[in-house]
Design a protein around this motif. Structure first.
Motif, PDB file in Angstrom:
ATOM      1  N   PHE A 168       0.805 -12.065   9.057  1.00  0.00           N
ATOM      2  CA  PHE A 168      -0.291 -12.965   8.520  1.00  0.00           C
ATOM      3  C   PHE A 168       0.367 -14.138   7.630  1.00  0.00           C
ATOM      4  N   ALA A 169      -0.338 -15.230   8.138  1.00  0.00           N
ATOM      5  CA  ALA A 169      -0.296 -16.130   7.314  1.00  0.00           C
ATOM      6  C   ALA A 169      -1.648 -16.812   6.402  1.00  0.00           C
ATOM      7  N   LEU A 170      -1.435 -16.734   5.257  1.00  0.00           N
ATOM      8  CA  LEU A 170      -2.744 -16.661   4.174  1.00  0.00           C
ATOM      9  C   LEU A 170      -2.919 -18.175   3.346  1.00  0.00           C
ATOM     10  N   HIS A 171      -3.707 -18.786   3.770  1.00  0.00           N
ATOM     11  CA  HIS A 171      -3.913 -19.938   2.855  1.00  0.00           C
ATOM     12  C   HIS A 171      -5.295 -20.075   2.091  1.00  0.00           C
ATOM     13  N   ASP A 172      -5.383 -20.206   0.978  1.00  0.00           N
ATOM     14  CA  ASP A 172      -6.668 -19.949   0.171  1.00  0.00           C
ATOM     15  C   ASP A 172      -7.750 -19.214   0.591  1.00  0.00           C
ATOM     16  N   VAL A 173      -6.962 -17.985   0.425  1.00  0.00           N
ATOM     17  CA  VAL A 173      -7.591 -16.746   0.776  1.00  0.00           C
ATOM     18  C   VAL A 173      -8.244 -15.975  -0.424  1.00  0.00           C
ATOM     19  N   LYS A 174      -9.322 -15.385  -0.506  1.00  0.00           N
ATOM     20  CA  LYS A 174      -9.525 -14.557  -1.786  1.00  0.00           C
ATOM     21  C   LYS A 174     -10.555 -13.135  -1.145  1.00  0.00           C
ATOM     22  N   ASP A 175      -9.996 -12.184  -1.960  1.00  0.00           N
ATOM     23  CA  ASP A 175     -10.532 -10.771  -1.653  1.00  0.00           C
ATOM     24  C   ASP A 175      -9.994 -10.386  -0.481  1.00  0.00           C
ATOM     25  N   LEU A 176      -8.874 -10.151  -0.220  1.00  0.00           N
ATOM     26  CA  LEU A 176      -7.951  -9.442   1.031  1.00  0.00           C
ATOM     27  C   LEU A 176      -7.700  -8.123   0.695  1.00  0.00           C
ATOM     28  N   ARG A 177      -7.944  -7.550   1.829  1.00  0.00           N
ATOM     29  CA  ARG A 177      -7.447  -6.168   1.908  1.00  0.00           C
ATOM     30  C   ARG A 177      -6.943  -5.674   3.106  1.00  0.00           C
ATOM     31  N   ILE A 178      -5.749  -4.849   3.163  1.00  0.00           N
ATOM     32  CA  ILE A 178      -4.811  -4.487   4.498  1.00  0.00           C
ATOM     33  C   ILE A 178      -4.498  -3.048   4.223  1.00  0.00           C
ATOM     34  N   GLY A 179      -5.019  -2.141   5.134  1.00  0.00           N
ATOM     35  CA  GLY A 179      -4.804  -0.723   4.993  1.00  0.00           C
ATOM     36  C   GLY A 179      -4.422   0.153   6.366  1.00  0.00           C
ATOM     37  N   TRP A 180      -3.733   0.894   6.227  1.00  0.00           N
ATOM     38  CA  TRP A 180      -3.404   1.798   7.285  1.00  0.00           C
ATOM     39  C   TRP A 180      -3.083   0.997   8.326  1.00  0.00           C
ATOM     40  N   SER A 181      -1.964  -0.022   8.544  1.00  0.00           N
ATOM     41  CA  SER A 181      -1.784  -0.946   9.452  1.00  0.00           C
ATOM     42  C   SER A 181      -0.287  -0.888   9.811  1.00  0.00           C
ATOM     43  N   ARG A 182       0.114  -1.085  10.926  1.00  0.00           N
ATOM     44  CA  ARG A 182       1.465  -1.290  11.112  1.00  0.00           C
ATOM     45  C   ARG A 182       1.946  -2.464  11.223  1.00  0.00           C
ATOM     46  N   ALA A 183       0.909  -3.778  11.096  1.00  0.00           N
ATOM     47  CA  ALA A 183       1.091  -5.107  10.931  1.00  0.00           C
ATOM     48  C   ALA A 183       1.776  -5.548   9.509  1.00  0.00           C
ATOM     49  N   ALA A 184       1.180  -4.964   8.465  1.00  0.00           N
ATOM     50  CA  ALA A 184       1.783  -5.085   7.007  1.00  0.00           C
ATOM     51  C   ALA A 184       1.580  -3.908   6.017  1.00  0.00           C
ATOM     52  N   SER A 185       2.254  -4.008   5.279  1.00  0.00           N
ATOM     53  CA  SER A 185       2.219  -2.904   4.297  1.00  0.00           C
ATOM     54  C   SER A 185       0.651  -2.746   3.568  1.00  0.00           C
ATOM     55  N   ASP A 186       0.194  -1.665   3.060  1.00  0.00           N
ATOM     56  CA  ASP A 186      -1.135  -1.560   2.347  1.00  0.00           C
ATOM     57  C   ASP A 186      -1.186  -2.698   1.308  1.00  0.00           C
ATOM     58  N   THR A 187      -2.148  -3.566   1.217  1.00  0.00           N
ATOM     59  CA  THR A 187      -2.119  -4.771   0.342  1.00  0.00           C
ATOM     60  C   THR A 187      -3.692  -5.007  -0.070  1.00  0.00           C
ATOM     61  N   THR A 188      -3.663  -5.204  -1.580  1.00  0.00           N
ATOM     62  CA  THR A 188      -4.947  -5.922  -2.099  1.00  0.00           C
ATOM     63  C   THR A 188      -4.693  -7.013  -2.729  1.00  0.00           C
ATOM     64  N   LEU A 189      -5.027  -8.224  -2.480  1.00  0.00           N
ATOM     65  CA  LEU A 189      -4.787  -9.580  -3.297  1.00  0.00           C
ATOM     66  C   LEU A 189      -6.338  -9.982  -3.479  1.00  0.00           C
ATOM     67  N   SER A 190      -6.393 -10.721  -4.721  1.00  0.00           N
ATOM     68  CA  SER A 190      -7.840 -11.257  -5.031  1.00  0.00           C
ATOM     69  C   SER A 190      -7.993 -12.512  -4.717  1.00  0.00           C
ATOM     70  N   ASN A 191      -6.715 -13.530  -4.912  1.00  0.00           N
ATOM     71  CA  ASN A 191      -6.530 -14.963  -4.863  1.00  0.00           C
ATOM     72  C   ASN A 191      -5.339 -15.307  -4.334  1.00  0.00           C
ATOM     73  N   ILE A 192      -5.179 -15.762  -3.088  1.00  0.00           N
ATOM     74  CA  ILE A 192      -3.928 -16.278  -2.583  1.00  0.00           C
ATOM     75  C   ILE A 192      -3.927 -17.580  -2.347  1.00  0.00           C
ATOM     76  N   ASP A 193      -3.181 -18.618  -2.754  1.00  0.00           N
ATOM     77  CA  ASP A 193      -3.032 -19.946  -2.347  1.00  0.00           C
ATOM     78  C   ASP A 193      -2.313 -20.210  -0.868  1.00  0.00           C
ATOM     79  N   SER A 194      -1.033 -19.455  -0.977  1.00  0.00           N
ATOM     80  CA  SER A 194      -0.255 -19.727   0.405  1.00  0.00           C
ATOM     81  C   SER A 194       0.670 -18.371   0.278  1.00  0.00           C
ATOM     82  N   LYS A 195       0.538 -17.674   1.357  1.00  0.00           N
ATOM     83  CA  LYS A 195       1.480 -16.336   1.288  1.00  0.00           C
ATOM     84  C   LYS A 195       1.612 -15.901   2.696  1.00  0.00           C
ATOM     85  N   SER A 196       2.818 -15.359   3.232  1.00  0.00           N
ATOM     86  CA  SER A 196       3.095 -14.649   4.470  1.00  0.00           C
ATOM     87  C   SER A 196       3.040 -13.202   4.075  1.00  0.00           C
TER      88      SER A 196
END
Length: 223
Positions: free
Chosen positions: A195-223
């Protein structure tokens, strides 16, 4: 494409694509494009994006009444795609101030040619708000799976991205996206991450092989 009216309450099912373009849902002249369900699709050897959604502002119509339309409440499920092109991922792109909304994608498998070099992940596709809509309008994509820009409320579940050759780009590139859920998603992690994240709000990732379980409320820039 050239419409100021509405395309609503549509179902598409049991389609086969081979050696052609993919699905394209486009409104740039003020039309409403709402309540669309697409299911049971197979695709092979495409020449452009498997899925292309574009909300734009060409606004070809009466100047006093034409305004940006809508592209929302779209469900796509049970889709398999083999040998998708390298440079064009699936693309969902609205424009600043006008987002594509309420999208659900489920039970999707897309295998791409892959093989993009590291510099491909740094590409910044232009907005091109008023042009005729087509997948090639933005140039090469910085994602091998999905490029999501100006999107609100999107859910992907049981979606897998695969690449025949190693690809340095992330599978999912998000820019100005609000409320995105990824459940049971599989993808290669590119050179750095899936994942490449730029100006993302309210993100959830779960039960996925692509990334660890994640909850983020506000992301300016993140991989």
């Amino acid at each position: 494409t050239e419409s100021n009216g509405g395309f609503i309450n549509i179902t598409i099912s049991n389609c086969v694509f081979e050696g052609c373009q993919g699905y394209a849902l486009e409104t740039v002249d003020g039309a409403l494009l709402e309540d669309i369900t697409i299911t049971n699709t197979t695709m092979r050897n495409l020449v452009s994006s498997p899925i292309f959604m574009r909300l734009g502002s060409r606004l070809r119509g009466p100047k006093e009444s034409t305004k940006v339309g809508t592209l929302k409440r779209i469900l796509i499920s049970n889709l398999t795609c083999y040998n998708a092109p390298q440079k064009l991922s699936s693309i969902l792109s609205g424009i600043p101030g006008y987002s594509i909304e309420d999208i659900k994608l489920s039970n999707i498998y897309i295998e791409t040619v892959g093989g993009a070099p590291p510099e491909a992940a740094q590409v910044q596709p232009p907005e091109i708000e008023s042009n005729y809509p087509e997948p090639r309008m933005f140039g090469p994509m910085p994602a091998c799976g999905f490029f999501l820009r100006h999107v609100r409320n999107i859910e992907m579940s049981h979606v897998e991205i695969a690449a025949t050759a190693a690809d340095a780009r992330p599978a999912f590139y998000l820019k100005n996206v609000e409320r995105a859920d990824f459940f049971a998603v599989s993808a290669p992690r590119g050179a750095e991450a899936a994942f490449a994240l730029h100006d993302v709000k309210d993100l959830r990732i779960g039960w996925s092989r692509a990334a660890s379980d994640t909850t983020l409320s506000n992301i300016d820039s993140k991989s």
